[in-house]
Design a protein around this motif. Structure first.
Motif, short mmCIF file in Angstrom:
data_model
loop_
_atom_site.label_atom_id
_atom_site.label_comp_id
_atom_site.label_asym_id
_atom_site.label_seq_id
_atom_site.Cartn_x
_atom_site.Cartn_y
_atom_site.Cartn_z
N ASN A 187 0.82 -1.21 0.00
CA ASN A 187 0.00 0.00 0.00
C ASN A 187 0.86 1.26 0.00
O ASN A 187 0.40 2.31 -0.42
CB ASN A 187 -0.91 0.02 1.22
CG ASN A 187 -1.85 -1.16 1.25
OD1 ASN A 187 -1.89 -1.92 0.31
ND2 ASN A 187 -2.59 -1.31 2.33
N ARG A 188 2.08 1.17 0.49
CA ARG A 188 2.95 2.35 0.61
C ARG A 188 3.78 2.57 -0.64
O ARG A 188 4.37 3.62 -0.81
CB ARG A 188 3.87 2.20 1.81
CG ARG A 188 3.17 2.02 3.13
CD ARG A 188 2.55 3.27 3.61
NE ARG A 188 3.60 4.25 3.84
CZ ARG A 188 3.39 5.49 4.24
NH1 ARG A 188 2.18 5.89 4.47
NH2 ARG A 188 4.39 6.31 4.42
N GLN A 189 3.87 1.59 -1.49
CA GLN A 189 4.69 1.74 -2.69
C GLN A 189 3.94 2.57 -3.72
O GLN A 189 2.75 2.42 -3.91
CB GLN A 189 5.02 0.36 -3.29
CG GLN A 189 5.89 -0.47 -2.40
CD GLN A 189 6.18 -1.82 -3.03
OE1 GLN A 189 5.85 -2.05 -4.17
NE2 GLN A 189 6.78 -2.69 -2.26
N ARG A 190 4.70 3.43 -4.40
CA ARG A 190 4.14 4.23 -5.49
C ARG A 190 5.05 4.04 -6.70
O ARG A 190 5.93 4.86 -6.95
CB ARG A 190 4.05 5.69 -5.09
CG ARG A 190 3.07 5.93 -3.97
CD ARG A 190 3.04 7.35 -3.51
NE ARG A 190 3.22 8.29 -4.62
CZ ARG A 190 3.46 9.57 -4.47
NH1 ARG A 190 3.57 10.08 -3.28
NH2 ARG A 190 3.61 10.37 -5.52
N PRO A 191 4.88 2.97 -7.44
CA PRO A 191 5.82 2.68 -8.51
C PRO A 191 5.82 3.71 -9.64
O PRO A 191 6.80 3.87 -10.34
CB PRO A 191 5.37 1.31 -9.02
CG PRO A 191 3.98 1.17 -8.59
CD PRO A 191 3.84 1.97 -7.34
#
Length: 110
Positions: free
Chosen positions: A38-42
């Motif tokens: 949920n915290r990753q913003r690829p």
């Protein structure tokens, strides 16, 4: 020892361990980090970076690419205009006049 689940090293006669654990020492000092999905913003900042990176690369290469293209465009434009003139009625008349002057020894214009 020659039984089912214990694989033996036939050369040394020692227990090798299961798959992936061939009897070596356990590794130390390996640190692993994890972040929640949920915290990753690829794709964070992709459009912004793509726009500015494209502009930076274009600006860096423009002076290498544009002058030959401008020169080629101008030469092609000149050739097309010259061809259209030579294949028109005034162009043919000018060519015939130049041919007449050349055979009579007069001034030749190009």
């Amino acid at each position: 020892m020659a039984g089912g689940s214990e694989p033996l090293d036939t050369k040394h006669g020692k227990y090798l361990g299961g798959w992936g654990n061939l009897g070596s020492q356990t590794q130390k000092g390996i640190t692993t980090y994890a972040i929640s999905a949920n915290r990753q913003r690829p794709l964070a900042g992709t459009l912004n970076a793509a726009f500015f990176n494209t502009w930076r690369r274009f600006r860096g290469q423009a002076l290498y690419v544009l002058p030959p293209f401008v020169f080629a465009y101008m030469a092609m434009n000149w050739a097309i205009e010259k061809n259209e003139f030579y294949n028109s009625k005034p162009g043919r008349m000018a060519d015939a006049k130049a041919a007449d002057e050349a055979t009579q020894g007069g001034p030749v214009r190009g």
